[in-house]
Motif scaffolding. Structure first.
Motif, short mmCIF file in Angstrom:
data_model
loop_
_atom_site.label_atom_id
_atom_site.label_comp_id
_atom_site.label_asym_id
_atom_site.label_seq_id
_atom_site.Cartn_x
_atom_site.Cartn_y
_atom_site.Cartn_z
N VAL A 153 0.85 -1.19 0.00
CA VAL A 153 0.00 0.00 0.00
C VAL A 153 0.89 1.24 0.00
CG1 VAL A 153 -1.86 -1.15 1.25
CG2 VAL A 153 -0.15 0.15 2.53
N GLY A 154 0.28 2.39 -0.29
CA GLY A 154 0.97 3.66 -0.12
C GLY A 154 2.04 3.95 -1.14
N ARG A 155 3.08 4.66 -0.70
CA ARG A 155 4.05 5.26 -1.62
C ARG A 155 5.10 4.29 -2.14
NH1 ARG A 155 5.56 10.06 2.49
NH2 ARG A 155 5.46 8.26 3.88
N ASP A 156 5.39 3.22 -1.42
CA ASP A 156 6.52 2.35 -1.76
C ASP A 156 6.08 0.93 -2.08
OD1 ASP A 156 8.50 4.29 -1.52
OD2 ASP A 156 8.67 4.01 0.63
N ARG A 157 5.00 0.80 -2.83
CA ARG A 157 4.52 -0.54 -3.19
C ARG A 157 5.62 -1.36 -3.84
NH1 ARG A 157 -1.29 -1.01 -3.60
NH2 ARG A 157 -2.31 0.98 -3.16
N GLY A 158 5.71 -2.63 -3.41
CA GLY A 158 6.68 -3.54 -3.98
C GLY A 158 8.06 -3.49 -3.36
N MET A 159 8.28 -2.59 -2.41
CA MET A 159 9.60 -2.47 -1.78
C MET A 159 9.62 -3.12 -0.40
SD MET A 159 11.23 1.21 -2.74
CE MET A 159 11.54 1.65 -4.45
N ARG A 160 10.82 -3.50 0.04
CA ARG A 160 11.00 -4.08 1.37
C ARG A 160 10.73 -3.02 2.43
NH1 ARG A 160 16.16 -6.79 1.96
NH2 ARG A 160 16.06 -6.28 4.16
N THR A 161 10.38 -3.45 3.63
CA THR A 161 9.99 -2.53 4.70
C THR A 161 10.96 -2.63 5.87
OG1 THR A 161 8.46 -4.20 5.55
CG2 THR A 161 7.54 -2.52 4.09
N ASP A 162 12.20 -2.21 5.64
CA ASP A 162 13.17 -2.14 6.73
C ASP A 162 12.77 -1.02 7.68
OD1 ASP A 162 14.85 -4.09 5.42
OD2 ASP A 162 15.42 -2.48 4.05
N ARG A 163 13.05 -1.22 8.97
CA ARG A 163 12.69 -0.21 9.97
C ARG A 163 13.79 -0.07 11.03
NH1 ARG A 163 9.67 0.68 6.47
NH2 ARG A 163 7.38 0.90 6.54
N LEU A 164 14.11 1.18 11.33
CA LEU A 164 14.85 1.49 12.55
C LEU A 164 13.84 1.74 13.66
CD1 LEU A 164 17.66 3.93 11.33
CD2 LEU A 164 18.03 1.75 12.53
N ILE A 165 14.15 1.28 14.85
CA ILE A 165 13.27 1.50 16.01
C ILE A 165 14.00 2.39 17.00
CG2 ILE A 165 11.99 0.41 17.89
CD1 ILE A 165 11.79 -2.08 16.10
N VAL A 166 13.33 3.49 17.35
CA VAL A 166 13.94 4.46 18.25
C VAL A 166 13.36 4.34 19.65
CG1 VAL A 166 14.36 6.10 16.37
CG2 VAL A 166 12.28 6.30 17.76
N GLU A 167 14.14 4.86 20.59
CA GLU A 167 13.67 4.99 21.96
C GLU A 167 13.83 6.46 22.36
OE1 GLU A 167 13.79 2.14 25.71
OE2 GLU A 167 15.80 2.79 25.12
N TRP A 168 12.79 7.02 22.97
CA TRP A 168 12.77 8.43 23.36
C TRP A 168 12.58 8.50 24.86
CZ3 TRP A 168 8.26 12.31 22.17
CH2 TRP A 168 8.73 13.62 22.33
N ASP A 169 13.54 9.09 25.55
CA ASP A 169 13.46 9.28 26.99
C ASP A 169 12.54 10.46 27.27
OD1 ASP A 169 13.79 9.70 29.69
OD2 ASP A 169 15.96 10.11 29.59
N LEU A 170 11.36 10.18 27.78
CA LEU A 170 10.35 11.23 27.97
C LEU A 170 10.67 12.12 29.16
CD1 LEU A 170 7.09 9.21 27.25
CD2 LEU A 170 8.60 10.41 25.66
N THR A 171 11.62 11.72 30.00
CA THR A 171 11.98 12.56 31.14
C THR A 171 13.03 13.61 30.77
OG1 THR A 171 13.77 11.10 31.91
CG2 THR A 171 11.53 10.62 32.70
N ALA A 172 13.65 13.48 29.60
CA ALA A 172 14.65 14.45 29.16
C ALA A 172 13.96 15.75 28.76
CB ALA A 172 15.46 13.90 28.00
N ASP A 173 14.66 16.85 28.94
CA ASP A 173 14.14 18.15 28.56
C ASP A 173 14.01 18.22 27.05
OD1 ASP A 173 13.53 20.78 28.08
OD2 ASP A 173 15.36 21.61 28.96
N PRO A 174 12.78 18.34 26.50
CA PRO A 174 12.63 18.35 25.04
C PRO A 174 13.30 19.55 24.38
CG PRO A 174 10.56 18.91 26.11
CD PRO A 174 11.49 18.46 27.19
N ASP A 175 13.56 20.61 25.13
CA ASP A 175 14.21 21.79 24.57
C ASP A 175 15.71 21.62 24.46
OD1 ASP A 175 11.84 23.20 24.25
OD2 ASP A 175 11.87 23.91 26.33
N SER A 176 16.25 20.49 24.96
CA SER A 176 17.68 20.24 24.84
C SER A 176 18.04 19.74 23.44
CB SER A 176 18.15 19.21 25.87
OG SER A 176 17.59 17.94 25.62
N ALA A 177 17.08 19.31 22.66
CA ALA A 177 17.30 18.92 21.27
C ALA A 177 16.86 20.11 20.40
CB ALA A 177 16.50 17.67 20.93
N PRO A 178 17.53 20.34 19.25
CA PRO A 178 18.60 19.52 18.68
C PRO A 178 19.94 19.73 19.38
CG PRO A 178 18.19 21.40 17.29
CD PRO A 178 17.15 21.45 18.39
N ARG A 179 20.73 18.66 19.41
CA ARG A 179 22.07 18.73 19.98
C ARG A 179 22.97 17.93 19.06
NH1 ARG A 179 18.56 15.56 22.77
NH2 ARG A 179 19.23 13.53 23.55
#
Length: 262
Positions: A153-179
């Motif tokens: 479905v969608g924009r990449d029909r016929g292509m493999r679906t590799d994924r990076l999985i991220v973790e976000w520390d919700l206790t970190a100050d969001p205003d410290s990014a970008p760093r």
């Protein structure tokens, strides 16, 4: 409490009408046809009433973005919130809507006592990678090759679906990014270069344009990138940045990850 930015305000969605509007926006953003499967209003209502997150970004009274997620637990017993999807209307890009949306989801998740969020993204879409890693400050600790099978479905029909999985520390100050790191040197697409302890990996800055120009080359590049990322993550590296190095190239930065992965 609603999260506000100069562009929008973000709040939890409620009721069938708002859930239907969210599904319509999902179909629009991901260019799904009438017969393509999509999230349902009933599922969103169930999540909203059972500990999930369903939040919308509004410009005045108009829904311009939404995100949803649910609780997760990994084999080690670590509890986190899994953000399944976030979508922002094409004509709202560049206004801070995506960041406001994720901060609103962050606030809702923190209110439940959960302090970490995870989600997956397509590593070929480097603008999204930059947002996740450099703007929000999440860390990509896992790589799943062809996680969803061949895209049908969608924009990449016929292509493999590799994924990076991220973790976000919700206790970190969001205003410290970008760093993170300064703008990187250019690295050829699919190739790596060393920068001290870090490994740099080059990709197209505009994946859709690359696919449109040479689909066969795009398919081969996806495989090459999957091989490289798989080896890096298996060797204990995590992606912490993805920035533009030149007009047509973006460069990932992988560094040794001090945290034990599950």
């Amino acid at each position: 409490m609603p999260v506000r930015s100069p562009a929008v305000h973000v709040r939890p969605l409620s009721g069938p009408a708002e859930m239907r509007a969210a599904v319509a926006l999902y179909r629009e953003v991901f260019r799904l046809g009438e017969t393509d499967p999509a999230v349902s209003p009933r599922l969103l209502i169930s999540l909203a009433h059972n500990g999930g997150s369903v939040v919308g970004a509004f410009d005045g009274g108009e829904l311009v973005g939404f995100a949803y997620g649910f609780g997760g637990i990994d084999p080690s017993g670590a509890v986190y919130h899994y953000s399944q999807m976030a979508a922002v209307r094409d004509d709202q890009q560049g206004r801070g809507v995506g960041r406001a949306l994720k901060l609103g989801q962050r606030e809702q998740v923190l209110s439940t006592g959960v302090t970490a969020m995870r989600w997956s993204f397509d590593p070929a879409r480097t603008r999204n990678a930059h947002f996740n890693l450099d703007v929000l400050g999440a860390v990509a600790r896992w790589f799943e090759p062809n996680l969803l099978g061949v895209e049908d479905v969608g924009r990449d029909r016929g292509m493999r679906t590799d994924r990076l999985i991220v973790e976000w520390d919700l206790t970190a100050d969001p205003d410290s990014a970008p760093r993170r790191a300064p703008a990187p040197p250019r690295v050829p697409w699919g190739e790596t270069a060393r920068d001290g302890d870090a490994v740099l990996l080059g990709l197209p800055g505009d994946w859709d344009a690359h696919v449109a120009a040479d689909r066969a080359a795009s398919v081969a590049l996806r495989q090459r990138v999957a091989d490289v990322m798989g080896r890096l993550v298996a060797a204990g590296y995590a992606a912490v940045s993805c920035k533009v190095a030149s007009g047509d190239t973006a460069v990932y930065r992988f560094v040794p990850d001090p945290q034990e992965k599950n």
